[in-house]
Design an enzyme around this catalytic site. Structure first.
Site, PDB file in Angstrom:
ATOM      1  N   ARG A   1       8.600 -71.517 -26.252  1.00  0.00           N
ATOM      2  CA  ARG A   1       7.949 -72.820 -26.250  1.00  0.00           C
ATOM      3  C   ARG A   1       6.473 -72.651 -26.612  1.00  0.00           C
ATOM      4  NH1 ARG A   1      11.670 -73.209 -22.077  1.00  0.00           N
ATOM      5  NH2 ARG A   1      10.222 -72.786 -20.379  1.00  0.00           N
TER       6      ARG A   1
ATOM      7  N   ARG B   1       9.018 -63.113 -25.882  1.00  0.00           N
ATOM      8  CA  ARG B   1      10.394 -63.471 -26.239  1.00  0.00           C
ATOM      9  C   ARG B   1      10.590 -63.426 -27.751  1.00  0.00           C
ATOM     10  NH1 ARG B   1      11.657 -68.706 -22.307  1.00  0.00           N
ATOM     11  NH2 ARG B   1      12.073 -67.467 -20.436  1.00  0.00           N
TER      12      ARG B   1
ATOM     13  N   HIS C   1      11.694 -55.251 -47.716  1.00  0.00           N
ATOM     14  CA  HIS C   1      11.088 -54.196 -46.909  1.00  0.00           C
ATOM     15  C   HIS C   1       9.573 -54.309 -46.973  1.00  0.00           C
ATOM     16  CE1 HIS C   1      14.657 -51.133 -46.767  1.00  0.00           C
ATOM     17  NE2 HIS C   1      14.939 -52.278 -46.174  1.00  0.00           N
TER      18      HIS C   1
ATOM     19  N   CYS D   1      12.799 -48.069 -51.668  1.00  0.00           N
ATOM     20  CA  CYS D   1      11.343 -48.143 -51.597  1.00  0.00           C
ATOM     21  C   CYS D   1      10.668 -46.892 -52.147  1.00  0.00           C
ATOM     22  CB  CYS D   1      10.895 -48.395 -50.169  1.00  0.00           C
ATOM     23  SG  CYS D   1      11.311 -50.067 -49.637  1.00  0.00           S
TER      24      CYS D   1
ATOM     25  N   GLU E   1       7.350 -52.086 -47.734  1.00  0.00           N
ATOM     26  CA  GLU E   1       6.742 -51.478 -48.916  1.00  0.00           C
ATOM     27  C   GLU E   1       6.858 -52.400 -50.123  1.00  0.00           C
ATOM     28  OE1 GLU E   1       9.069 -50.253 -46.891  1.00  0.00           O
ATOM     29  OE2 GLU E   1       9.142 -48.055 -46.932  1.00  0.00           O
TER      30      GLU E   1
ATOM     31  N   ALA F   1       9.955 -65.087  -5.991  1.00  0.00           N
ATOM     32  CA  ALA F   1      10.220 -66.464  -5.546  1.00  0.00           C
ATOM     33  C   ALA F   1      10.111 -66.524  -4.030  1.00  0.00           C
ATOM     34  CB  ALA F   1      11.623 -66.905  -5.976  1.00  0.00           C
TER      35      ALA F   1
ATOM     36  N   LEU G   1      15.324 -70.125 -22.023  1.00  0.00           N
ATOM     37  CA  LEU G   1      15.001 -68.852 -22.662  1.00  0.00           C
ATOM     38  C   LEU G   1      14.516 -69.033 -24.104  1.00  0.00           C
ATOM     39  CD1 LEU G   1      17.862 -66.492 -21.405  1.00  0.00           C
ATOM     40  CD2 LEU G   1      15.723 -67.091 -20.289  1.00  0.00           C
TER      41      LEU G   1
ATOM     42  N   THR H   1      20.954 -66.151 -12.072  1.00  0.00           N
ATOM     43  CA  THR H   1      19.791 -66.815 -12.649  1.00  0.00           C
ATOM     44  C   THR H   1      20.221 -68.018 -13.484  1.00  0.00           C
ATOM     45  OG1 THR H   1      18.536 -64.758 -12.675  1.00  0.00           O
ATOM     46  CG2 THR H   1      17.809 -66.482 -14.187  1.00  0.00           C
TER      47      THR H   1
END
Lengths: 332, 332
Positions: free
Chosen positions: B217, B194, B59, B94, B61, B172, B214, B206
Site C-alpha cells: 500500500r 514486501r 538482462h 550477455c 547488461e 500483540a 499482504l 494469522t
C-alpha cells in the site's frame, strides 16, 4: 577567557567526573568539579579535579580546590551542581571555600534544588565579585545526578530496570535456565553498573530460583557491591533488606540509585507503578522462542497507552551483544 | 584506468541497482550493471545503467548496453554476476553482447554458479581480448542476489522473517490487538520490503485472526504486491496458494525471495526447520508486558545451542522505531 565551546568541554568533563561518585556519595549528590587555570602563555591547564567521595564527603569542590591549592586564584571552576551554602558539621560550605580560594569565575550546570542552598550559593559568590554562570548543560548534569534530582523532585530514588534478553525478549528457557543469555562483556558491564547503584533489588521468585549474590565481581570493585533488597511479602534472609511494595523505595535511607534486576513479575510491578526511570537491556543476538518473558503483566489495556513513554538514549556493542538504554519520557 | 577504490564505488553502485529487480526478476537473478566510459579530458562518465527487468528480461547488461550505445566501446562494465553465456530463446547471450559492443574491460562480482555459464561467460570475453576481473565485492553481490544464490546452492528461496515487536518482544496484546505496535514510517518500510519479495507467507492463525491483505500500500508500488502463500493443512481461500510444510518452499516456482510475516507459530516452524535466512525486526520503543510473543516454540533444549547463529547486519531508525536486521550465520 574560555570560549563557549571550551566551557561545554570542561563542563562535560566535570559531568563525567561526577559519574565516579554515583552509587557511593549518598546522602550527598554525586557532584563533579573541574578547576581550569589560564597560564601566562595563553594556554589553559586543569589544576584541580574532584568528585563527591564515599558517604558524601569531601564534596567535589573541596577536593578539586585542595588539589589546585593556590593555583585556584583567578581560575574558572566548573561544577555540575551549585556549590552548597548550608552550614553542616560534616564539612565547610563550598560556596565559601571557592570565594576564599579566589576563583574568578564559577560555571554551574544545575541550580541546587535543596532549599538550604537553592540559589544562595551562587548569590554568595556573586556578592564577592565572582562571575557566576548557571544552567550550562543542566540537563546532562541532571541525568548524571538523576538519583539526587528525583529525591528532590519526586521524593524517591532513580530506578533502573536491568534485563538480559534475547532478540525475542526472553530471559530464560521454559525451565528457567538463563546461563547464559549474554556474553562475558555484557555481564562485566552489568557488574560495573551494579557498582554505580546504592542498592539492588530482586523479587522473591528470583531469590528462590537463582539465589543471586548480586555482588560486583570485577577486580578492584569488590568493595562496591551494593546493598541487597528483596521485594517480598515474606521475611528476607540474612544480608537482605525487604520491602513489601515498590512505593516503599521512597522511604529507603541512603538509596538514590536503585537497580532492579528481576524477575519478570518484579519488573512488571515496578512498571505498573510507573517507578522505572531507565531500562538497561543487554540484548544477545539469539532467538529463544518459547521461554520466560522478561516483563510480566503491566496492566496494559490498549496499545495506544504504551506509546510515547520510552526513548532510546544509548546503544552500544558489548562483544556480540548490545546494550540498549531507554529512558522514561516524563513531561516536565 | 579507474583505481581500485573507484572500481569498488562503481561495483557498489551496480549492486545497488541490482536491488531494483529484487522480487521482480524471477526466474532470472536480479543483476545490476554499470558502464563507465573515460572521456578525453581524463574524467569518467556513467554511460549505461541496467538491472534485470520484470520476468527476467532484458538482462541488466542488455539494458545498460542499450543505454550506452556506441559509448560502450572501450568502456568498463561492472556487473554483479558473470554475464550469461547460455543460449536462450528469450534473449541474447550477455557475454556475446558485451564483446560485440566493444567494452574493453569487464569487472564481475560473482561467478555465475549456473552450470550453463559457470565461467564460460568470462572465458568468452577473455578470448576476445577483453580484460576480465572476477570476485570484486562478491559477498555483497551475493547478498543482494541472495535468493538466486540460495536457489543455486541450497535449492530453495531466500527467507526473511519479518516481525513488528515491542522492546520486550511482543507482537500483540493478550487479546490479539496489534494495531499498532510500530508507527507509520516502519509500516511504510515494511510495505516497501514486501515489494522486494516474490511471495509473502502467513500461517492459518494469522489469516483467520487478521485477514491480512499482504499488499503493497505505497503509491506507485501497488502493482508490486507479491503472491500470497498460506502455511496450513486446510485449503487456502481464493487468491492464496497453500503449502503444508516449510520444506515445500523449495518447490515453489518463481519464488526466489520469500517473506514470512507471521504469526508466532509460523515463525517458529520456519526457525525450527532452519529455513530463515534473515530477520527483520521493526522494534517500537514500547513495553507491552503480558501479550503475544513473536516467536513460538523453536525446540531449543539448551541456551548454548542458540548462540552463534545470528549476526546483526543493519540497524536504522524509522521514526521512533528501529529496524534491526539479523542474518543467519552459516559456515561456508
Amino acid at each position: 577567557m574560555p570560549s563557549p565551546a571550551d566551557d561545554r568541554r570542561y563542563m562535560a568533563a566535570a559531568i563525567a567526573l561526577s559519574g565516579r561518585g554515583r552509587g557511593l556519595s549518598t546522602p550527598n549528590p554525586n557532584v563533579g568539579c573541574l578547576i581550569v587555570k589560564a597560564s601566562p602563555d595563553g594556554g589553559r591547564h586543569i589544576v584541580g579535579r574532584g568528585w563527591t567521595q564515599k558517604g558524601g564527603r569531601p564534596h567535589a569542590e573541596a577536593q578539586a580546590l585542595e588539589q589546585a591549592m593556590d593555583r585556584a586564584r583567578g581560575a574558572t571552576a566548573y561544577v555540575t551542581l551549585e556549590p552548597c551554602f548550608h552550614l553542616s558539621p560534616r564539612g565547610p560550605r563550598c560556596a565559601d571555600l571557592m570565594a576564599r580560594a579566589g576563583v574568578a569565575r564559577v560555571v554551574i550546570a544545575l541550580r541546587d534544588p535543596d532549599p538550604r542552598t537553592d540559589g544562595q550559593g551562587a548569590a554568595w559568590l556573586r556578592d564577592r565579585g565572582i562571575a557566576v554562570e548557571m544552567g550550562l548543560m543542566a540537563q546532562e548534569a541532571a541525568g548524571a545526578m538523576a538519583g539526587f534530582v528525583l529525591r528532590q523532585t519526586l521524593g524517591r530514588p532513580h530506578v533502573t530496570l536491568k534485563l538480559g534478553v534475547s532478540i525475542d525478549g526472553r530471559i530464560a528457557l521454559k525451565d528457567g535456565a538463563s546461563r547464559w543469555i549474554t556474553g562475558p562483556d555484557a555481564r562485566a558491564h552489568a557488574h560495573m553498573e551494579r557498582a554505580r547503584h546504592d542498592a539492588i533489588l530482586v523479587g522473591g521468585g528470583t531469590l528462590r530460583a537463582d539465589a543471586p549474590r548480586l555482588d560486583v565481581r570485577l577486580r578492584g570493585l569488590e568493595d562496591r557491591s551494593p546493598r541487597r533488597l528483596l521485594l517480598s511479602r515474606k521475611d528476607a534472609p540474612k544480608g537482605w533488606d525487604r520491602i513489601g511494595a515498590p512505593e516503599e523505595i521512597a522511604a529507603l535511607q541512603r538509596v538514590d540509585h536503585l537497580l532492579v534486576e528481576g524477575g519478570a513479575e518484579t519488573a512488571a510491578v515496578f512498571l505498573r507503578a510507573d517507578l522505572v526511570d531507565r531500562l538497561m537491556l543487554y540484548r544477545a543476538p539469539i532467538i529463544v522462542g518459547a521461554g520466560l518473558a522478561g516483563i510480566g503483566d503491566i496492566g496494559l489495556a490498549e496499545l495506544a497507552q504504551a506509546h510515547g513513554r520510552w526513548r532510546m538514549t544509548d546503544v552500544r556493542a558489548l562483544g556480540v551483544d548490545r546494550l540498549e538504554v531507554y529512558e522514561r519520557v516524563r513531561s516536565a
